[in-house]
Write a protein that holds these residues in place. Structure first.
Motif, PDB file in Angstrom:
ATOM      1  N   ASN A 207       0.824  -1.207   0.000  1.00  0.00           N
ATOM      2  CA  ASN A 207       0.000   0.000   0.000  1.00  0.00           C
ATOM      3  C   ASN A 207       0.861   1.261   0.000  1.00  0.00           C
ATOM      4  OD1 ASN A 207      -1.485   2.142   1.840  1.00  0.00           O
ATOM      5  ND2 ASN A 207      -3.074   0.904   0.869  1.00  0.00           N
ATOM      6  N   ILE A 208       1.875   1.285   0.863  1.00  0.00           N
ATOM      7  CA  ILE A 208       2.731   2.474   0.977  1.00  0.00           C
ATOM      8  C   ILE A 208       3.564   2.668  -0.286  1.00  0.00           C
ATOM      9  CG2 ILE A 208       4.725   3.445   2.246  1.00  0.00           C
ATOM     10  CD1 ILE A 208       1.855   3.515   3.626  1.00  0.00           C
ATOM     11  N   VAL A 209       4.168   1.581  -0.765  1.00  0.00           N
ATOM     12  CA  VAL A 209       5.009   1.673  -1.974  1.00  0.00           C
ATOM     13  C   VAL A 209       4.169   2.153  -3.160  1.00  0.00           C
ATOM     14  CG1 VAL A 209       6.340   0.304  -3.648  1.00  0.00           C
ATOM     15  CG2 VAL A 209       6.732   0.001  -1.188  1.00  0.00           C
ATOM     16  N   ASP A 210       2.984   1.564  -3.320  1.00  0.00           N
ATOM     17  CA  ASP A 210       2.127   1.940  -4.452  1.00  0.00           C
ATOM     18  C   ASP A 210       1.630   3.378  -4.336  1.00  0.00           C
ATOM     19  OD1 ASP A 210       2.477  -0.485  -5.601  1.00  0.00           O
ATOM     20  OD2 ASP A 210       0.567  -1.333  -4.969  1.00  0.00           O
ATOM     21  N   ASP A 211       1.201   3.761  -3.132  1.00  0.00           N
ATOM     22  CA  ASP A 211       0.744   5.149  -2.963  1.00  0.00           C
ATOM     23  C   ASP A 211       1.862   6.132  -3.297  1.00  0.00           C
ATOM     24  OD1 ASP A 211      -1.866   4.617  -2.363  1.00  0.00           O
ATOM     25  OD2 ASP A 211      -1.688   4.869  -0.198  1.00  0.00           O
ATOM     26  N   HIS A 212       3.100   5.784  -2.931  1.00  0.00           N
ATOM     27  CA  HIS A 212       4.240   6.670  -3.241  1.00  0.00           C
ATOM     28  C   HIS A 212       4.523   6.686  -4.745  1.00  0.00           C
ATOM     29  CE1 HIS A 212       8.073   8.696  -3.086  1.00  0.00           C
ATOM     30  NE2 HIS A 212       8.631   7.676  -3.736  1.00  0.00           N
ATOM     31  N   LEU A 213       4.618   5.498  -5.348  1.00  0.00           N
ATOM     32  CA  LEU A 213       4.971   5.431  -6.781  1.00  0.00           C
ATOM     33  C   LEU A 213       3.867   6.001  -7.665  1.00  0.00           C
ATOM     34  CD1 LEU A 213       6.677   1.908  -7.003  1.00  0.00           C
ATOM     35  CD2 LEU A 213       7.785   4.142  -6.815  1.00  0.00           C
ATOM     36  N   MET A 214       2.639   5.929  -7.195  1.00  0.00           N
ATOM     37  CA  MET A 214       1.514   6.462  -7.975  1.00  0.00           C
ATOM     38  C   MET A 214       1.217   7.920  -7.605  1.00  0.00           C
ATOM     39  SD  MET A 214      -1.008   3.146  -8.102  1.00  0.00           S
ATOM     40  CE  MET A 214      -0.699   1.828  -9.277  1.00  0.00           C
ATOM     41  N   GLU A 215       2.105   8.500  -6.795  1.00  0.00           N
ATOM     42  CA  GLU A 215       2.043   9.935  -6.432  1.00  0.00           C
ATOM     43  C   GLU A 215       0.721  10.338  -5.784  1.00  0.00           C
ATOM     44  OE1 GLU A 215       3.353  12.345  -9.763  1.00  0.00           O
ATOM     45  OE2 GLU A 215       5.212  11.205  -9.976  1.00  0.00           O
TER      46      GLU A 215
END
Length: 503
Positions: A207-215
């Motif tokens: 969740n955290i990685v995706d939220d970061h990479l998806m801005e």
């Protein structure tokens, strides 16, 4: 706002979309549109054991039906794709490794049996077992064994998990857009599992990685995720990333009693908790669409669950909601679900519909009733216009209008008391009056019939109630002369003659 607004709805495809999930999607959509931002849909399917075939398509179809489709998702504007977590799993290991390298995470080799034994031991002492700073250096972890042994164990295929190393003795003062400041003591948090040896991340890491990479700029989600907020903020900090802003929406509560709205409440009280119907081998769960609710209705009543614009206004189009929406006006406390009020909302939207649209929706119901004569579309439109004010759903139209299509075969017992000794003679006279009318329109028929009654000093009740009873079989229905116009002269006379014979 300085950074572009990007918000997401990130459901797991584990079954049909609960109405609470729909509200989360709606609030994200409204916030994005209000701030000229992007609303995207990510499917969080890392837990393949709970994956339900058809659930992903169901989510997409539900958002489409409600008119709140995402700007980006699987197969649509894939700027930050893939938008399915299972297709991103190659990404997560490198981020778990980064946390190991920076000392913010560690390997744990404890078996399920060993952890169970620890739990039982704690229970016997009246304590709760928490895997954190109290015991992580006494358990089977890379914090107490050498790097070499850790590497050998991993190489030999021993099962492990990567756990987050929660900081000690820290009070986190975090900001939530809805709740204001929320405080957490890190000593009370457990060291959550972030990654498993099967190569799959847990929800928290992915969740955290995706939220970061998806801005993602703002995380707007249900309050059940509030306890995860400190871990998520600490993970952002451990990676050296700027955390998004958080807003935790209040729960949707049962109509009666306490607690969160569930499917069981809907089953017990006879209302849907899903936007669309959901079929399984066990049976069918009803949906708002199939129950006859308009998508605009569902959007309207969901928006007012836990939010208002500060006025008494209750009816909002989607455009008006976008204009008025403000996260700071979302309430902290839970919102009671009111199935009866939702029907009221649907009635408001039903009466606003064009009569032609409603006539089209009513047509299949009429066809299923095997009505003896064909009604023109114009006649059906007239009937709909006369009855819609009394309906909540198109499915109620037949009950409100069956007498237009089928002559009564019986007469309401209570209403039949209005049929007196002199009534048959008056009805015969009325037939003579009707036979002479050439312009058979509601206003003209009413004028002529009332003139006849006035001229002959006949009381209104003596004619009007038996007249309605003859046509409808009961003292119900819209304006009497509107009914007469729609069914026509021949049918009106036929029904009066039949009543004279039977009553």
């Amino acid at each position: 706002m300085s950074i572009p607004v990007r918000v997401r709805f990130a459901p797991s495809p584990t079954g049909p979309l609960h109405i609470g999930g729909v509200r989360t999607a709606l609030f994200n959509y409204l916030f994005a549109k209000k701030n000229g931002g992007t609303f995207y849909l990510r499917i969080e399917d890392t837990d393949q054991t709970r994956f339900v075939p058809g659930a992903e398509e169901y989510i997409m179809e539900a958002l489409e039906w409600l008119g709140i489709s995402p700007d980006e998702t699987i197969g649509k504007n894939e700027k930050f794709g893939p938008y399915r977590q299972s297709e991103r799993k190659h990404l997560y290991k490198q981020y778990a490794d980064l946390l190991i390298d920076s000392g913010n995470a560690y390997y744990a080799f404890d078996t399920a049996e060993a952890l169970d034994a620890h739990r039982k031991q704690h229970e016997e002492q009246g304590k709760t077992f928490i895997y954190n700073h109290h015991n992580r250096e006494k358990l089977d972890t890379s914090l107490v064994i050498s790097e070499e042994e850790t590497a050998n164990r991993i190489a030999s295929g021993q099962d492990y998990v990567i756990r987050f190393k929660t900081p000690v003795n820290e009070t986190l003062h975090l900001q939530d857009i809805i709740r204001g400041e929320v405080k957490f003591e890190t000593n009370l948090l457990d060291d959550k599992v972030l990654f498993k040896s099967d190569g799959m991340p847990t929800y928290h890491l992915a969740n955290i990685v995706d939220d970061h990479l998806m801005e993602t700029s703002h995380v707007i989600r249900g309050e059940e995720w509030l306890p995860s907020m400190p871990l998520h903020v600490l993970l952002y900090r451990a990676f050296g990333w700027e955390a998004p802003e958080f807003a935790h929406l209040p729960l949707i509560l049962k109509p009666v009693g306490n607690g969160k709205l569930s499917k069981r409440d809907g089953d017990k009280m006879g209302f849907p908790v899903f936007p669309l119907e959901w079929k399984t081998a066990e049976g069918v769960s009803s949906g708002y669409r199939e129950k006859g609710f308009f998508p605009e209705t569902v959007i309207n009543f969901l928006a007012l669950l836990g939010w208002n614009d500060g006025t008494e206004k209750e009816l909002f189009s989607l455009e008006e909601l976008i204009e008025a929406f403000d996260l700071t006006r979302v309430h902290k406390s839970g919102a009671k679900f009111d199935p009866e009020k939702n029907k009221w909302f649907n009635h408001q939207y039903l009466v606003k519909q064009k009569n032609k649209t409603l006539a089209k929706a009513f047509a299949p119901i009429i066809e299923s009733k095997n009505v003896s004569r064909d009604f023109t579309f114009s006649e059906m439109t007239k009937i709909v216009a006369l009855i819609k004010d009394r309906a909540h759903f198109v499915s109620e139209f037949w009950e409100l209008s069956d007498f237009f299509f089928v002559a009564p075969t019986s007469y309401d017992e209570k209403a039949s008391k209005n049929w007196k000794e002199e009534t048959p003679a008056l009805m015969e006279e009325l037939i003579s009056v009707l036979e002479e009318i050439s312009d058979f329109t509601s206003v003209n028929i009413e004028t002529i019939v009332k003139d006849w009654m006035t001229k002959n000093e006949i009381g209104m009740g003596k004619v009007m109630q038996p007249f309605r009873l003859s046509l409808v079989g009961a003292l119900k229905g819209p304006h009497l002369f509107d009914i007469v116009e729609v069914i026509g002269k021949d049918e009106t006379i036929r029904r009066i003659q039949k009543a004279i014979t039977l009553l």
